[in-house]
Design a protein around this motif. Structure first.
Motif, PDB file in Angstrom:
ATOM      1  N   GLY A   1      49.340  58.231  82.358  1.00 33.35           N
ATOM      2  CA  GLY A   1      48.732  57.938  83.643  1.00 33.35           C
ATOM      3  C   GLY A   1      49.031  56.531  84.083  1.00 33.35           C
ATOM      4  O   GLY A   1      48.286  55.924  84.824  1.00 33.35           O
ATOM      5  N   HIS A   2      50.118  55.947  83.617  1.00 30.42           N
ATOM      6  CA  HIS A   2      50.420  54.566  83.981  1.00 30.42           C
ATOM      7  C   HIS A   2      51.731  54.453  84.742  1.00 30.42           C
ATOM      8  O   HIS A   2      52.233  53.378  84.937  1.00 30.42           O
ATOM      9  CB  HIS A   2      50.502  53.698  82.722  1.00 30.42           C
TER      10      HIS A   2
ATOM     11  N   GLU B   1      47.675  59.306  71.097  1.00 26.92           N
ATOM     12  CA  GLU B   1      46.370  59.559  71.718  1.00 26.92           C
ATOM     13  C   GLU B   1      45.290  59.040  70.803  1.00 26.92           C
ATOM     14  O   GLU B   1      45.242  59.412  69.628  1.00 26.92           O
ATOM     15  CB  GLU B   1      46.164  61.063  71.889  1.00 26.92           C
ATOM     16  N   ILE B   2      44.429  58.200  71.327  1.00 28.08           N
ATOM     17  CA  ILE B   2      43.277  57.772  70.548  1.00 28.08           C
ATOM     18  C   ILE B   2      42.075  58.575  71.036  1.00 28.08           C
ATOM     19  O   ILE B   2      41.913  58.788  72.240  1.00 28.08           O
ATOM     20  CB  ILE B   2      43.050  56.244  70.651  1.00 28.08           C
TER      21      ILE B   2
ATOM     22  N   THR C   1      38.935  59.607  75.389  1.00 31.72           N
ATOM     23  CA  THR C   1      40.318  59.620  74.900  1.00 31.72           C
ATOM     24  C   THR C   1      41.183  58.750  75.792  1.00 31.72           C
ATOM     25  O   THR C   1      40.862  58.500  76.955  1.00 31.72           O
ATOM     26  CB  THR C   1      40.915  61.047  74.895  1.00 31.72           C
ATOM     27  N   ALA C   2      42.285  58.275  75.235  1.00 35.77           N
ATOM     28  CA  ALA C   2      43.212  57.437  75.997  1.00 35.77           C
ATOM     29  C   ALA C   2      44.567  57.447  75.304  1.00 35.77           C
ATOM     30  O   ALA C   2      44.662  57.706  74.103  1.00 35.77           O
ATOM     31  CB  ALA C   2      42.685  56.009  76.071  1.00 35.77           C
ATOM     32  N   ALA C   3      45.597  57.169  76.079  1.00 35.85           N
ATOM     33  CA  ALA C   3      46.937  57.049  75.487  1.00 35.85           C
ATOM     34  C   ALA C   3      47.110  55.640  74.945  1.00 35.85           C
ATOM     35  O   ALA C   3      46.509  54.704  75.455  1.00 35.85           O
ATOM     36  CB  ALA C   3      47.988  57.328  76.555  1.00 35.85           C
ATOM     37  N   TYR C   4      47.884  55.489  73.897  1.00 34.23           N
ATOM     38  CA  TYR C   4      48.245  54.140  73.449  1.00 34.23           C
ATOM     39  C   TYR C   4      49.735  54.078  73.121  1.00 34.23           C
ATOM     40  O   TYR C   4      50.369  55.093  72.839  1.00 34.23           O
ATOM     41  CB  TYR C   4      47.388  53.701  72.247  1.00 34.23           C
ATOM     42  N   HIS C   5      50.240  52.881  73.223  1.00 33.77           N
ATOM     43  CA  HIS C   5      51.680  52.662  73.081  1.00 33.77           C
ATOM     44  C   HIS C   5      51.937  51.712  71.914  1.00 33.77           C
ATOM     45  O   HIS C   5      51.053  50.958  71.534  1.00 33.77           O
ATOM     46  CB  HIS C   5      52.234  52.074  74.384  1.00 33.77           C
ATOM     47  N   PRO C   6      53.152  51.741  71.376  1.00 35.05           N
ATOM     48  CA  PRO C   6      53.404  50.853  70.235  1.00 35.05           C
ATOM     49  C   PRO C   6      53.311  49.378  70.650  1.00 35.05           C
ATOM     50  O   PRO C   6      53.657  49.037  71.776  1.00 35.05           O
ATOM     51  CB  PRO C   6      54.831  51.195  69.803  1.00 35.05           C
ATOM     52  N   SER C   7      52.826  48.558  69.749  1.00 31.44           N
ATOM     53  CA  SER C   7      52.802  47.121  70.015  1.00 31.44           C
ATOM     54  C   SER C   7      54.242  46.643  70.185  1.00 31.44           C
ATOM     55  O   SER C   7      55.169  47.259  69.682  1.00 31.44           O
ATOM     56  CB  SER C   7      52.164  46.393  68.845  1.00 31.44           C
ATOM     57  N   ASP C   8      54.408  45.525  70.899  1.00 30.36           N
ATOM     58  CA  ASP C   8      55.761  45.026  71.161  1.00 30.36           C
ATOM     59  C   ASP C   8      56.402  44.398  69.934  1.00 30.36           C
ATOM     60  O   ASP C   8      57.558  43.998  69.975  1.00 30.36           O
ATOM     61  CB  ASP C   8      55.719  43.929  72.241  1.00 30.36           C
ATOM     62  N   SER C   9      55.630  44.286  68.840  1.00 28.52           N
ATOM     63  CA  SER C   9      56.141  43.488  67.720  1.00 28.52           C
ATOM     64  C   SER C   9      57.402  44.064  67.089  1.00 28.52           C
ATOM     65  O   SER C   9      58.099  43.366  66.373  1.00 28.52           O
ATOM     66  CB  SER C   9      55.045  43.313  66.667  1.00 28.52           C
TER      67      SER C   9
END
Ligand code: SF4
Ligand code: SF4
Ligand code: SF4
Lengths: 251, 350
Positions: free
Chosen positions: A17-18, A189-190, A208-216
């Motif tokens: 949704g972003h 998904e968290i 619930t929400a989507a999450y993305h990998p950290s930029d590290s």
């Protein structure tokens, strides 16, 4: 737990949704009990609300033309069990005069898990970062209350709220594979679940929400610091070479 | 103390207050972008700072060029671009009109940071270069227009039209020293990185880090090095005629031989001395590079020759008495050194 919760209909692109587009997004209500009456509504960023109907277990969200976070809410009551599933969804459109904090402050009744705060507009939940959530009952914080956090990739953790009803959660970096580029890895998904009993009634809530990998995986802080250092040294070198310009010859 | 009472000291307090407010002010105004004061501030307060009170106009401008131009051209409906662009510009101007270029000299966190670095450099006794040569100043002056035209509008536009890959959609933000500086001040190293995901991101992130280091080092010797090439300075220059705050001058023939104002100016504006001498009425001399810091007025020894006016009412005017006091205060202040790194200058006992 047998709670109901939202998850994107399997389409890796349209899940968070972003995106910048205004395409319809589809979400599925999981954990549905067949015969139970379920009401679904969509609270817009300006706090207006519209009723939605489930097609099977899914809803298709059309753009409301309004910018900022909206809340997709499902509510179910079965005997003495009250279930609530919420997902905050970012929509692009014309600016509205309300802040997401007003959306989050809405008391939907019963048990609620509230992001405090949501990722700022255009930001995202990211793995390895710390986020806070508050658990409330009838608008009041629940102290020392249990909450289960799980992810689509199988991580799970039980957390307890502090005296003000807050939990702090570091989203795990549990992606099966990370493609080292912004937006390239399909999001995870968290899922947060909690339940509470009061006066013979059971309340269940999910967020619930989507999450993305950290930029590290593709951004190096130490290399960054090294380049800053090189810039510094180069600057000090130039400083020595800068010709002094003095308009008035004798000072 | 006497030496505390001058415009620069007042300005430092305002700058410090604004720095704290802009960098950490989310505690007051709210966390979400929707809570921010304008979203199009005429100073480099950074959108990447998670605790900011407001953020600069350059980020929406780049995003609008990047995300709206292409779709607008494709659909033939240019309003898709103009509407948001005009909204940002109008918001920017509503703020800008109030303070004009003083958004640089009094409000901008990066402007203040550079001044603090300069103070540190001076206190460490590092080399001080008060002015660049005329030739160097003339060469540097157009760079800010290139930064505005190229990095804020040009490259995002080319990206939107498909000539460049997506990485070039917000190139100024990617090299902006304020992004790294303000986020470091909030205790986050998130913006200090080399991005190895694509060659373009790598180049941009290296440039950004390098420029940040360069700005810190150079600010210790030369006044306001980044301001001289800042795209917001160029944007201010475009609209400076509508600002309510102005620097005005009613010069005399004595100016030809004096020029202390030009020497005091951190932006090396030599026209301060040469323009508007022998005029009947005070004339606007808010030049493109001016930051309305008021130093020139402080250091002008001739009565009312330079003035800062608001709505044409003088709020601060040059005067011989003030000049004497100010010069003395500066001398005392310059004497205070912690270390004397620069051995070719006389070291003064603290
Ligand atoms: S990076 Fe610079 S230009 Fe971009 S939002 Fe931050 S201060 Fe503004
Ligand atoms: S010119 Fe300097 S003070 Fe003005 S916005 Fe740019 S960095 Fe800030
Ligand atoms: S012209 Fe005067 S007010 Fe403007 S930057 Fe120079 S010293 Fe400051």
């Amino acid at each position: 737990m047998a709670d109901i919760y939202w998850q994107p209909v399997n389409n890796p692109k349209g899940s968070g949704g972003h995106g910048h587009g205004r395409m319809a997004k589809a979400f599925q209500l999981m954990g549905l009990k067949g015969s139970t009456d379920t009401s679904v509504f969509y609270i817009h960023s300006d706090l207006e609300s519209s009723d939605l109907s489930l097609h099977g277990d899914a809803v298709h969200l059309k753009s409301t033309g309004k910018n900022n976070y909206h809340a997709l809410v499902a509510r179910q009551q079965q005997d003495d069990i009250h279930r609530l599933a919420i997902r905050y969804i970012y929509n692009n459109g014309r600016p509205v005069n309300t802040s997401p904090s007003e959306l989050l402050a809405l008391n939907l009744g019963g048990l609620q898990i509230i992001p405090s705060p949501l990722p700022r507009e255009h930001w995202k939940y990211k793995s390895k970062s710390l986020y806070r959530f508050q658990v409330t009952f009838e608008g009041k914080p629940l102290a020392e209350h249990g909450l289960l956090a799980t992810t689509r990739f199988g991580s799970n953790e039980i957390l307890h709220t502090d005296q003000s009803g807050f939990i702090e959660l570091v989203i795990p970096e549990d992606f099966p594979e990370i493609i080292p580029l912004k937006r390239a890895t399909p999001p995870g998904e968290i899922q947060l679940f909690s339940s509470y009993s009061s006066e013979g009634q059971v309340y269940e809530a999910s967020l619930t929400a989507a999450y993305h990998p950290s930029d590290s995986s593709w951004k190096s802080v130490s290399l960054g610091a090294l380049v800053v250092l090189i810039g510094l040294i180069f600057g000090f070198y130039i400083n020595r070479k800068l010709p002094e310009h003095n308009r008035r010859k004798a000072k | 103390m006497m030496w505390l009472k001058n415009l620069t000291v007042v300005r430092r307090f305002v700058q410090l207050f604004m720095f704290v407010f802009l960098v950490y002010g989310s505690v007051v105004v709210g966390f979400y972008a929707a809570d921010k004061i304008s979203g199009a501030l005429p100073s480099l307060s950074c959108a990447y700072d998670s605790m900011n009170a407001d953020y600069c106009a350059l980020i929406p401008l780049q995003h609008q060029m990047h995300h709206r131009l292409g779709p607008a051209v494709d659909s033939g409906d240019m309003m898709k671009l103009f509407m948001p662009l005009v909204t940002t510009l109008v918001t920017f101007l509503m703020m800008f009109v109030l303070l004009n270029k003083a958004f640089c000299g009094w409000i901008c966190p990066l402007g203040f940071f550079q001044e603090v670095m300069q103070l540190i450099g001076q206190k460490l006794g590092l080399r001080k270069v008060d002015s660049l040569s005329h030739g160097a100043v003339d060469k540097v002056r157009p760079v800010k227009w290139l930064m505005l035209g190229g990095l804020v509008f040009g490259l995002p536009a080319l990206t939107s039209l498909g000539f460049l890959s997506d990485e070039w959609g917000d190139p100024f933000c990617q090299i902006c020293p304020s992004r790294i500086m303000t986020t470091l001040f909030t205790g986050s190293d998130e913006q200090l990185f080399v991005d190895t995901s694509t060659p373009s991101y790598m180049v941009l992130s290296i440039l950004g880090d390098f420029l940040f280091g360069l700005t810190i080092a150079m600010a210790m010797t030369l006044r306001q090095p980044f301001c001289r090439i800042c795209p917001l300075l160029a944007m201010h220059a475009l609209f400076r005629k509508i600002g309510l705050a102005r620097l005005v001058k009613k010069g005399t023939s004595r100016c030809d031989k004096c020029g202390i104002c030009a020497e005091a100016c951190p932006m090396d504006i030599r026209e301060l001395q040469t323009d508007h001498n022998a005029v009947e009425k005070a004339k606007d001399i808010t030049l493109p590079d001016c930051t309305l810091c008021g130093r020139c007025v402080e250091f002008c020894p001739d009565k009312d020759v330079l003035q800062i006016r608001y709505l044409n009412v003088p709020v601060f005017s040059a005067s011989p008495q003030y000049f004497k006091r100010r010069k003395k205060a500066q001398k005392e202040w310059d004497k205070v050194k912690l270390i004397g790194f620069n051995t070719d200058k006389t070291k003064v006992k603290p």
